[in-house]
Write a protein that holds these residues in place. Structure first.
Motif: not given
Ligand code: NAG
Length: 393
Positions: A46-47, A139-141, A148-149, A166-168
């Protein structure tokens, strides 16, 4: 009759309406998802001050979004229409100066696996807009190395349309990586690697019965003293060493599960290694310590040369044992000593496994020994716990 209607209203209609209403807002706002015994916690993403941003030059869009929170303030120069703080994502068409709003944080999130057939790939977070349209799907990969990437982000002309981000992230991993505990050697194993040198004291692992300065000792490095014949007050299978003083009193010298290998002090000219044990009460207080200094001498099979009682707090017994087994070896090419307890049959002569291959075989055996500590230690702890019941220190 009127009363009955009022009754019906309060006890059936109102709860039903409230229930339906709350159903519309069952979206999760805690930013966690518990599934299959694991709680995914995306809280750290959370930002609270700024937005996550991305630019798509082909689509001429700039993205502002947040995770588990509405977007934060955007400067009007950057996006004049990114004004609603409920909205979780904006796509801003900077050539047209128009916005599309996606998601509504007041509606909360719903979660599912990205792929139910491969659950460790990651988690999809879905945030709907109030109308049920224009959702944001994150999509949290799972990515062990990144908090966070951003991988990619797309707008889909589905009915209703939605955006997919899409986030790693490590927070989407089922088993959060924990620092690997450094392996503690099996206390029965009697080998250690210190400063890249291997010390294999296994052949010196036996019962030593000695008398020094009027004190009688029963000592068994890397094991419990089991054979206590000649001792009036020793207990078998409790301690790695016993001392019977000339006044007839007995003392335990160490507990096997406190086994610690330490290199010899830098300033000591001898080669070798030390092994320490403590006696610990059930509350964890150390009441005694003992230390073996295993000193390398290639010419001797080995025996105890010296035992000293030190008036320290807690009292300490120091034992010097000179033996060829205390000489450092190359861990990749160790000398395999015949075991002194298992008398080798005449046909099987002791051999040295030479070369790197033999070394690796040995290393595998060595680390398997370390691994077996896990089981050994707990059994050992259990035994110790039982023994504490009968102990009086
Ligand atoms: C978000 O949803 C709430 C109801 O949960 C609603 O009051 C609000 O107007 C919505 N905001 C937007 C931007 O649609």
């Amino acid at each position: 009759m009127k009363q009955q209607i009022v009754f019906l209203f309060f006890f059936f209609v109102l709860p039903l309406v409230l229930c339906q209403d709350s159903k519309l807002k069952t979206g999760d706002t805690s930013c966690t998802w518990t599934q299959d015994g694991h709680t995914y916690n995306f809280h750290n993403l959370i930002d609270y001050d700024n937005n996550y941003e991305a630019t798509d030059a082909d689509e001429k869009t700039h993205w502002f979004f947040n995770i588990c929170k509405g977007t934060n303030y955007v400067d009007a120069e950057d996006c004049s229409c990114c004004t609603n703080r409920d909205t979780t994502a904006y796509t801003y068409y900077y050539t047209k100066n128009t916005c599309k709003a996606w998601g509504n944080w007041s509606m909360g999130n719903s979660y599912q696996y990205i792929d139910t057939d491969a659950k460790d790939i990651g988690v999809m977070i879905i945030n709907q807009a109030a109308s049920g349209s224009k959702s944001v799907r994150y999509n949290m990969f799972c990515n062990d190395d990144e908090e966070y990437v951003l991988i990619s982000q797309y707008e889909y002309d589905t009915l209703p349309p939605h955006v997919q981000i899409n986030i790693g992230t490590v927070y989407a991993c089922k088993v959060e990586p924990t620092p690997t505990p450094s392996p503690t050697p099996d206390p029965y194993f009697c080998q250690t690697i210190q400063s890249n040198e291997l010390y294999n004291l296994a052949p010196a692992k036996k019962l030593y019965q000695k008398t020094f300065n009027g004190n009688k000792y029963w000592l068994h490095p890397c094991d419990y003293v089991v054979h206590t014949s000649g001792c009036d007050c020793c207990t078998a299978g409790v301690a790695t060493g016993w001392l019977q003083r000339s006044d007839g009193s007995c003392q335990q010298l160490g507990h096997l599960d406190t086994s610690t290998w330490v290199p010899l002090p830098e300033d000591q000219a001898d080669e070798g290694v030390s092994l320490e044990y403590f006696v610990k009460t059930s509350l964890g207080h150390k009441t005694r310590s003992m230390k073996y200094d295993f000193i390398c001498d290639p010419a001797t099979e080995g025996d105890i040369d010296e035992i000293n009682e030190l008036n320290l707090i807690p009292p300490r017994t120091e034992i010097t044992l000179t033996t060829k087994y205390a000489c450092p070896q190359d861990p990749l090419n160790p000398t395999i000593y015949p075991s002194p307890t298992v008398k080798s049959s005449p046909t099987s002569s002791p051999t040295t496994i030479g070369g790197v291959k033999g070394g690796y075989v040995f290393l595998i055996v060595f680390f398997c020994g370390i691994a077996s500590f896990a089981i050994g230690f707990f059994v050992q702890k259990y035994r110790k716990g039982k023994n504490d019941l009968y102990e009086n220190i």
